[in-house]
Write an enzyme that holds these catalytic residues in place. Sequence first.
Site, short mmCIF file in Angstrom:
data_model
loop_
_atom_site.label_atom_id
_atom_site.label_comp_id
_atom_site.label_asym_id
_atom_site.label_seq_id
_atom_site.Cartn_x
_atom_site.Cartn_y
_atom_site.Cartn_z
CG ASP A 119 -5.88 -3.12 3.31
OD1 ASP A 119 -4.78 -2.79 3.77
OD2 ASP A 119 -6.61 -2.35 2.64
N GLY A 120 -4.33 -4.43 6.39
CA GLY A 120 -4.19 -3.68 7.65
C GLY A 120 -3.37 -4.43 8.68
CG ASP A 131 -5.23 2.21 0.85
OD1 ASP A 131 -6.13 1.35 0.78
OD2 ASP A 131 -4.09 1.97 1.30
CG MET A 173 -8.93 6.67 2.24
SD MET A 173 -8.18 6.72 3.88
CE MET A 173 -7.12 5.25 3.78
N GLY A 204 -0.77 1.89 9.55
CA GLY A 204 -0.06 1.82 10.82
C GLY A 204 -0.87 1.35 12.02
CG MET A 240 -11.54 2.53 2.09
SD MET A 240 -9.97 2.58 2.97
CE MET A 240 -8.87 2.74 1.57
CG HIS A 276 -9.21 -0.46 -0.34
ND1 HIS A 276 -8.59 -0.58 0.89
CD2 HIS A 276 -10.54 -0.62 -0.09
CE1 HIS A 276 -9.49 -0.80 1.83
NE2 HIS A 276 -10.69 -0.81 1.27
CG MET A 323 -11.23 -3.43 5.35
SD MET A 323 -9.76 -2.99 4.42
CE MET A 323 -8.89 -1.94 5.59
CB SER A 340 -0.88 0.00 1.24
OG SER A 340 -1.36 1.31 1.48
N GLY A 342 -9.13 3.66 6.99
CA GLY A 342 -8.91 5.09 7.19
C GLY A 342 -7.44 5.47 7.32
CG PHE A 343 -5.99 6.90 9.76
CD1 PHE A 343 -5.47 8.12 9.34
CD2 PHE A 343 -7.29 6.85 10.23
CE1 PHE A 343 -6.24 9.28 9.41
CE2 PHE A 343 -8.08 7.99 10.30
CZ PHE A 343 -7.54 9.21 9.89
CG HIS A 394 -3.79 -1.79 -1.44
ND1 HIS A 394 -4.86 -2.65 -1.68
CD2 HIS A 394 -4.20 -0.96 -0.46
CE1 HIS A 394 -5.85 -2.35 -0.88
NE2 HIS A 394 -5.50 -1.31 -0.13
C1 DX5 Z 1 -6.34 1.38 5.59
C2 DX5 Z 1 -5.82 1.01 4.22
C3 DX5 Z 1 -4.66 0.08 4.22
C4 DX5 Z 1 -3.43 0.59 4.92
C5 DX5 Z 1 -2.48 -0.52 5.19
O1 DX5 Z 1 -7.55 2.04 5.46
O2 DX5 Z 1 -6.86 0.40 3.49
O3 DX5 Z 1 -4.36 -0.31 2.89
O4 DX5 Z 1 -2.76 1.58 4.22
O5 DX5 Z 1 -1.42 0.00 5.92
P1 DX5 Z 1 -0.69 -0.84 7.06
O6 DX5 Z 1 -0.04 -2.00 6.42
O7 DX5 Z 1 0.26 0.15 7.63
O8 DX5 Z 1 -1.74 -1.26 8.06
ZN ZN Z 2 -6.41 -0.53 1.57
#
Ligand code: DX5
Ligand code: ZN
Length: 217
Positions: free
Chosen positions: A178-179, A34, A36, A147, A67, A65, A139, A7, A144-145, A32
């Site tokens: 993912d995550g 993201d 948002m 880390g 969101m 992806h 998920m 990602s 959303g974020f 990937h």
């Molecule tokens: C969260 C994203 C993820 C995220 C993964 O909303 O969809 O793709 O960036 O990041 P890490 O691997 O840091 O959890």
């Molecule tokens: Zn994602």
Amino acid sequence: MIKVSPSILSRDFTKLGAECDRIVKAGADMIHIDVMDGNFVPNITIGIPVVADLRKVSDAFFDVHLMIDRPDRYVKRFCDAGADMLTFHYENYGSDEDRIKVINAVKECGKKAGISIKPATEPEKLFSLLDKVDFVLVMSVEPGFGGQKFKEHTPDTIAKIKKYADKIGKTDLMIGVDGGINAETGTLCKNAGADVLIAGSYVFGSRDCAAAIASLK
Ligand code: DX5
Ligand code: ZN
């Protein structure tokens, strides 16, 4: 063979083109992306023009992806911009009828269609849609974020989806997660039946991206 889709959310956005190139050379199978909108999730990131510009400099498979609210409004534009696979959220709509419209719109663009569930959505809710999608994205954090910490119940969710896909003979379904993915949580997900591991912080936080990607395979 497991696929790794790093990602780019946590990257320096002024260097995204070079970063795409770097991770492909390091062994990434997909990228990937993201998207948002500040409504479906409390964060705003990448949109259509950025996907289009990345497409000009990268031949990589773009795993996009979404969101965002009402993804039906944007399917064609993301596909035209260069998405190879477009994933939206189960929680976007109240009926399968509306979800199937989005899936069909993605397929009409000639792209792979994915559907994602948030950590609190029961996997059984997806069962009626499994024969219609190419990809299910589980998920393992609240979207959303980057880390965040991996949610422990995720492998169970993956296993339930895998079991049902096998039961209905949907052998070509890809299951992604993912995550919070690292070598340890990635192994739990692989053992449960995941085919695609999405990882941001783990891959890019490592001094050696190639070694981090290899450790997920
Ligand atoms: C969260 C994203 C993820 C995220 C993964 O909303 O969809 O793709 O960036 O990041 P890490 O691997 O840091 O959890
Ligand atoms: Zn994602």
